[in-house]
Design an enzyme around this catalytic site. Structure first.
Site, mmCIF file in Angstrom:
data_model
loop_
_atom_site.group_PDB
_atom_site.id
_atom_site.type_symbol
_atom_site.label_atom_id
_atom_site.label_comp_id
_atom_site.label_asym_id
_atom_site.label_seq_id
_atom_site.Cartn_x
_atom_site.Cartn_y
_atom_site.Cartn_z
ATOM 1 C CE LYS A 171 -2.322 3.136 1.870
ATOM 2 N NZ LYS A 171 -1.896 4.483 1.469
ATOM 3 C CD GLU A 226 12.383 0.434 10.510
ATOM 4 O OE1 GLU A 226 12.926 1.411 11.070
ATOM 5 O OE2 GLU A 226 12.862 -0.705 10.528
ATOM 6 C CB CYS A 243 12.812 8.371 8.872
ATOM 7 S SG CYS A 243 13.949 7.321 7.976
ATOM 8 C CD GLU A 272 9.660 12.913 11.985
ATOM 9 O OE1 GLU A 272 8.480 12.536 12.149
ATOM 10 O OE2 GLU A 272 10.517 12.216 11.433
HETATM 11 P P1 NAD Z 1 2.004 8.667 7.376
HETATM 12 O O1 NAD Z 1 2.071 8.009 8.692
HETATM 13 O O2 NAD Z 1 1.043 9.790 7.178
HETATM 14 O O3 NAD Z 1 1.612 7.616 6.219
HETATM 15 C C1 NAD Z 1 2.355 6.436 6.036
HETATM 16 C C2 NAD Z 1 1.486 5.414 5.318
HETATM 17 O O4 NAD Z 1 0.440 5.016 6.206
HETATM 18 C C3 NAD Z 1 0.808 5.918 4.049
HETATM 19 O O5 NAD Z 1 0.788 4.905 3.075
HETATM 20 C C4 NAD Z 1 -0.613 6.199 4.531
HETATM 21 O O6 NAD Z 1 -1.573 6.152 3.505
HETATM 22 C C5 NAD Z 1 -0.809 5.084 5.523
HETATM 23 N N1 NAD Z 1 -1.870 5.310 6.503
HETATM 24 C C6 NAD Z 1 -2.353 6.493 6.971
HETATM 25 N N2 NAD Z 1 -3.341 6.277 7.862
HETATM 26 C C7 NAD Z 1 -3.476 4.933 7.970
HETATM 27 C C8 NAD Z 1 -4.321 4.093 8.755
HETATM 28 N N3 NAD Z 1 -5.234 4.589 9.595
HETATM 29 N N4 NAD Z 1 -4.176 2.758 8.636
HETATM 30 C C9 NAD Z 1 -3.242 2.230 7.810
HETATM 31 N N5 NAD Z 1 -2.432 2.980 7.036
HETATM 32 C C10 NAD Z 1 -2.542 4.316 7.119
HETATM 33 O O7 NAD Z 1 3.480 9.086 7.040
HETATM 34 P P2 NAD Z 1 3.994 9.996 5.860
HETATM 35 O O8 NAD Z 1 3.495 11.384 6.139
HETATM 36 O O9 NAD Z 1 3.672 9.362 4.559
HETATM 37 O O10 NAD Z 1 5.579 9.915 6.103
HETATM 38 C C11 NAD Z 1 6.206 10.696 7.042
HETATM 39 C C12 NAD Z 1 6.504 9.951 8.317
HETATM 40 O O11 NAD Z 1 7.163 8.712 8.035
HETATM 41 C C13 NAD Z 1 7.469 10.710 9.201
HETATM 42 O O12 NAD Z 1 7.093 10.663 10.550
HETATM 43 C C14 NAD Z 1 8.790 9.989 9.005
HETATM 44 O O13 NAD Z 1 9.709 10.162 10.022
HETATM 45 C C15 NAD Z 1 8.343 8.589 8.839
HETATM 46 N N6 NAD Z 1 9.360 7.798 8.122
HETATM 47 C C16 NAD Z 1 10.104 6.876 8.818
HETATM 48 C C17 NAD Z 1 11.107 6.147 8.165
HETATM 49 C C18 NAD Z 1 11.932 5.098 8.885
HETATM 50 O O14 NAD Z 1 12.520 4.247 8.232
HETATM 51 N N7 NAD Z 1 12.024 5.104 10.196
HETATM 52 C C19 NAD Z 1 11.338 6.361 6.826
HETATM 53 C C20 NAD Z 1 10.577 7.306 6.157
HETATM 54 C C21 NAD Z 1 9.578 8.008 6.821
#
Ligand code: NAD
Length: 497
Positions: A182, A257, A291, A389
């Protein structure tokens, strides 16, 4: 070849090997962050589409076509997929740059390295071994088997979609699982293309599926599906809490993550020029949408002022521009919403009394969601900007006097994803590496990545590890098999053996 960002593209999903629209026929738009214009449309999957995808993955998991493949054969398929990614590097790099606004020079580098994750993991597929256990029972023997878990839901954010997918899909398939992917609603294009390449590589139908759509609908339907046995999630902490709740319904395994507020600690004896470049790389590369962004700068007081001056001078020279241009050094924020988040953080930092050293505004650009590299001097490690963050190009700086103080501030955070240590003192480097609470420590470097090295966080940065030699084991169940070696009949049923 150069893709035309102005031509509207239309993508489909792949469910059980069939390329399809959403059952509802609904689509959603994806916007190009450099222009703010619609550049692509994707199917908006609802629960029915998700159910079809999970059913397809479940059927494929139990199919003889997939189950009868030897681990070595699975490894060969992954190697082939790595080759196909290598052949398509430029197209994938351009697509990702248009979709999430990441610099083309960064997407080329990331996609160029991507095959290594598949090659490395391909080699692990037939090295998943069980053990014979040295029992304390003379008439018994026992051994363990590592089996695939089942259907894996891989939930991906927008900032590095291909990389974050590779480190989930490669080990999941190497171990014999099947996957429903997804992508983020803001960056789905390259993951759809990846599934096309998997098909070309000969990965059987239904083994790798992709559903596109929004988090609260598509994502929630997937993570709460009873046939999903593990959720591999990368994203923000607030979303992770929803995902944990979904997983609780069905006791699905989980790896998380999440984000970070990673400290970059500069001691007075450091190579200051390298440290400036490492800090620029840590917080301004990818416009801070990383991240592992090194967003908390702890600088020794003896070098504090000259260091901040040099850092601000270098950051002021960053060339902000179209991410598809070869000479751009910083592109836009990936979404208008993320730009608004950055602006809120900046307003709050000013209200909290932080001193602005650089940036703090949008650059003068005709279009797109750009923001200037921004540096704030904070008053305390407890300040909001030092603790939360941003996921944008905003560095929070504070001086320290002693190593103990630097360590205490580094660890005074809910997060624990990465840390940068800048010093020429080898004993101090190892002390800090030992004592800083985070999953990745970089000494005199930053943002180094390898298929052989694990990533993952402490505390609110999540749990589970991806990449590296153990990544395949994270996608296995361990089973213990007991064999009774005695030829005596089992007499008393009411004793423990
Ligand atoms: P997000 O949490 O908004 O979305 C991540 C994914 O989750 C997307 O595909 C989204 O559609 C899905 N999602 C959203 N609500 C959901 C739900 N209720 N149930 C299931 N899936 C759902 O994150 P983002 O804004 O896309 O990315 C930014 C965040 O990701 C930041 O906090 C960043 O630090 C983190 N990040 C972490 C790493 C790592 O490896 N640690 C890497 C990249 C990004």
């Amino acid at each position: 070849m150069s893709l035309q960002p102005d031509a509207l593209r239309s993508f489909q999903m792949c469910i059980g090997g069939e390329w399809t629209d959403a059952l509802s026929g609904n689509t959603f738009d994806s916007l190009n962050p450099a222009t703010g214009q619609v550049w692509a449309q994707f199917p908006d999957a609802d629960e029915r589409d998700v159910n079809c995808a999970v059913d397809a993955a479940h059927t494929a998991f139990h199919s003889s076509e997939w189950r009868s493949l030897t681990p070595t054969a699975r490894g060969k398929l992954l190697r082939k997929l790595g080759d196909l990614i290598a052949e398509n590097t430029e197209t994938l790099a351009q697509l990702e740059s248009i979709d999430n606004g990441k610099l083309i020079r960064e997407t080329r580098g990331q996609v160029g390295y991507l095959p290594e994750f598949f090659y490395y993991t391909a080699g692990l597929a037939d090295k998943i071994e069980g053990e014979t256990l040295p029992l304390d029972k003379p008439d018994m023997m026992a051994y363990t088997i590592r089996e695939p878990i089942g259907v894996i839901a891989a939930i991906i954010p927008w900032n590095s979609p291909l990389y974050l997918t590779a480190i989930k899909v490669a080990p999941a398939l190497a171990a014999g699982n099947t996957v429903v992917l997804k992508p983020s609603e803001h960056a789905s294009a390259t993951l759809v293309e990846l599934v096309k390449l998997a098909e070309q590589a000969g990965i059987p139908k239904g083994v790798l599926n992709v559903v596109t759509g929004f988090g609260p609908s598509t994502g929630a339907a997937l993570t709460s599906h009873p046939l999903v046995r593990k959720i591999a999630f990368t994203g923000g902490a607030a979303t992770a809490r929803h995902v944990i709740r979904s997983s609780a319904e069905n006791f699905a395994r989980l790896s998380l993550e999440l984000g970070g507020k990673s400290p970059q600690i500069v001691f007075a004896d450091a190579d200051l020029e390298s440290a400036v470049n490492g800090i620029v790389a840590g917080i301004f590369a990818a416009s801070g949408q990383s991240c592992v962004a090194g967003s908390r700068l702890l600088i020794h007081k003896d070098v504090y002022e000259p260091f901040i001056t040099a850092l601000a001078e270098r950051a002021a020279r960053i060339k902000i521009g179209n991410p598809q241009a070869d000479d751009s050094e910083m592109g836009p924020m990936a979404t208008a919403a993320q730009l608004a988040v950055v602006e809120d953080f900046v307003a709050r930092a000013k209200a909290d009394g932080a001193r602005l050293r650089l940036g703090g505004k949008r650059p003068d650009m005709a279009q797109g969601w750009y923001y200037e590299p921004t540096i704030f001097e904070c008053n305390s490690n407890a300040d909001y900007l030092m603790q939360e963050e941003v996921f944008g190009p905003v560095a929070a700086v504070i001086p320290f006097e002693t190593e103990e103080e630097a360590l205490a501030m580094a660890n005074d955070s809910n997060y624990g994803l990465a840390a940068g240590i800048w010093t020429r003192d080898i004993a101090r480097a190892h002390r800090m590496a030992r004592d800083v609470h985070s999953g990745i420590i970089w000494v005199n470097t930053y943002r180094a990545v390898s298929a052989m090295a694990s990533i993952g966080g402490f505390k609110h940065s999540g749990y589970g590890r991806e990449s590296g030699i153990d990544s395949v084991l994270e996608y296995t169940e361990r089973k213990t098999v007991w064999i009774n070696l005695s030829s005596e009949p089992m007499a008393d049923p009411f004793v423990m053996r």
